[in-house]
Design a protein around this motif. Structure first.
Motif, mmCIF file in Angstrom:
data_model
loop_
_atom_site.group_PDB
_atom_site.id
_atom_site.type_symbol
_atom_site.label_atom_id
_atom_site.label_comp_id
_atom_site.label_asym_id
_atom_site.label_seq_id
_atom_site.Cartn_x
_atom_site.Cartn_y
_atom_site.Cartn_z
ATOM 1 N N VAL A 18 12.074 -2.467 6.259
ATOM 2 C CA VAL A 18 11.494 -2.400 7.599
ATOM 3 C C VAL A 18 12.663 -2.398 8.576
ATOM 4 O O VAL A 18 13.568 -3.237 8.472
ATOM 5 C CB VAL A 18 10.558 -3.598 7.876
ATOM 6 C CG1 VAL A 18 10.113 -3.607 9.335
ATOM 7 C CG2 VAL A 18 9.341 -3.541 6.947
ATOM 8 N N VAL A 34 8.980 -1.454 15.401
ATOM 9 C CA VAL A 34 9.361 -1.519 13.983
ATOM 10 C C VAL A 34 8.926 -0.217 13.319
ATOM 11 O O VAL A 34 7.921 0.374 13.707
ATOM 12 C CB VAL A 34 8.730 -2.734 13.259
ATOM 13 C CG1 VAL A 34 9.377 -4.038 13.702
ATOM 14 C CG2 VAL A 34 7.221 -2.807 13.463
ATOM 15 N N PRO A 55 9.196 2.085 9.264
ATOM 16 C CA PRO A 55 9.665 2.076 7.875
ATOM 17 C C PRO A 55 11.002 2.802 7.764
ATOM 18 O O PRO A 55 11.279 3.733 8.535
ATOM 19 C CB PRO A 55 8.573 2.826 7.103
ATOM 20 C CG PRO A 55 7.763 3.548 8.095
ATOM 21 C CD PRO A 55 8.042 2.981 9.450
ATOM 22 N N LEU A 102 3.933 -8.805 10.301
ATOM 23 C CA LEU A 102 5.166 -8.382 9.624
ATOM 24 C C LEU A 102 5.401 -9.081 8.282
ATOM 25 O O LEU A 102 6.289 -8.691 7.537
ATOM 26 C CB LEU A 102 6.369 -8.589 10.547
ATOM 27 C CG LEU A 102 6.512 -7.515 11.627
ATOM 28 C CD1 LEU A 102 7.585 -7.911 12.639
ATOM 29 C CD2 LEU A 102 6.875 -6.173 10.997
ATOM 30 N N SER A 120 6.032 -7.359 2.627
ATOM 31 C CA SER A 120 7.227 -7.512 3.463
ATOM 32 C C SER A 120 7.767 -8.938 3.538
ATOM 33 O O SER A 120 8.939 -9.147 3.832
ATOM 34 C CB SER A 120 6.938 -6.981 4.867
ATOM 35 O OG SER A 120 5.740 -7.554 5.365
ATOM 36 N N VAL A 157 4.501 2.359 3.950
ATOM 37 C CA VAL A 157 4.416 0.984 4.443
ATOM 38 C C VAL A 157 3.116 0.836 5.234
ATOM 39 O O VAL A 157 2.859 1.616 6.163
ATOM 40 C CB VAL A 157 5.639 0.623 5.322
ATOM 41 C CG1 VAL A 157 5.533 -0.818 5.811
ATOM 42 C CG2 VAL A 157 6.937 0.811 4.532
#
Ligand code: OOG
Ligand code: MG
Length: 261
Positions: A110, A134, A136, A179, A198, A250
């Protein structure tokens, strides 16, 4: 720091030359058994100065060895940090030339792209506040050490095996996703080869950014607005060869891919 500044410069030149020649080295600690982490990061700084002198631009930083899967794969027990430059940055879907790499491996990560600077003493909330979005990422690592075998000082001197990276997918504000619980599937040629959530990265990938911010602060540097920060491989790294197509999917962030030729 057992090494003097001439030795630091000479080792940075040696690593730089190996990278340019696509050849491998033996671990620096075989020749310099006392080489410690401050020496390793001083060599990394000297390596960065060489890149920048050739016209590379600093675009961010990488955290490495931040998940148990990576620590077990590489036989280390602590994370480390490196830098990212414009030459390492590839567009999503890029074809990466294998000629320039020794024994590349791919990691799903990430990435945090900062919208504000981040001080050395920060919390998860501070990281989220400073993060613009954020996304991938795939990182291509390529150790300059024979057989991809190293110890922590040797690999950090070699910029944490940094070689290429790509960010892609769907940029999301950091508070719009959880997250810790993002499912991650790393695929090779369409088949899943590694899976994780994650939180595998230090219980929350923002903890890797906190550790990086602290590391930089101790060295008189800070994270700046615009910096791209890779939080570290969520699963073990996967070796690749010519023709391989790597994709990370992701949860909530979409996917990112790269091909090798
Ligand atoms: C060191 C770099 C590790 C990560 O994301 O864990 C790294 C290595 O394994 O060669 O980039
Ligand atoms: Mg990585």
């Amino acid at each position: 720091m057992p090494l003097n500044s001439q030795q630091i410069e000479a080792l940075a030149a040696r690593i730089d030359a190996a990278q340019l020649a696509v050849s491998t080295l033996s671990k620096l600690t075989l020749e310099f058994p006392d080489l410690d982490m401050p020496d390793a990061y001083a060599i990394q700084d000297a390596l960065r100065a060489r890149y920048l002198a050739r016209g590379d631009r600093l675009v961010g930083y990488k955290c490495g060895l931040t998940s148990r899967a990576k620590m077990i794969q590489m036989g280390v027990d602590q994370p480390g940090y490196g830098f990212l430059t414009s030459r390492m940055w590839c567009p999503d879907g890029a074809v990466v030339a294998l000629e320039a790499l020794v024994h590349p491996r791919v990691e799903a990560e990430v990435a945090f792209v900062l919208g504000a600077p981040l001080a050395g003493d920060c919390s998860i909330a501070d990281v989220l506040n400073a993060t613009d979005y954020v996304v991938p990422a795939l990182e291509v690592i390529d150790s300059r050490y024979a057989a991809f075998k190293f110890d922590l000082p040797s690999v950090m001197a070699d910029n944490a095996s940094g070689a290429r990276f790509v960010i892609g997918g769907r940029p999301r504000p950091p508070r719009s996703v959880d997250l810790r619980t993002l499912g991650v599937v790393l695929e090779k040629n369409g088949a899943p080869v590694a899976l994780a959530a994650s939180a595998a990265v230090m219980n929350h990938p923002a903890n890797a950014i906190i550790a990086l911010a602290r590391h930089l602060a101790a060295r008189g540097a800070t994270l700046a607005a615009g910096d791209i920060v890779l939080s570290g491989g969520i699963t073990e790294a996967i070796p690749v060869a010519a023709g391989d197509f790597m994709r990370a999917r992701v949860q909530d962030l979409g996917d990112v891919s790269i091909r090798f030729e």
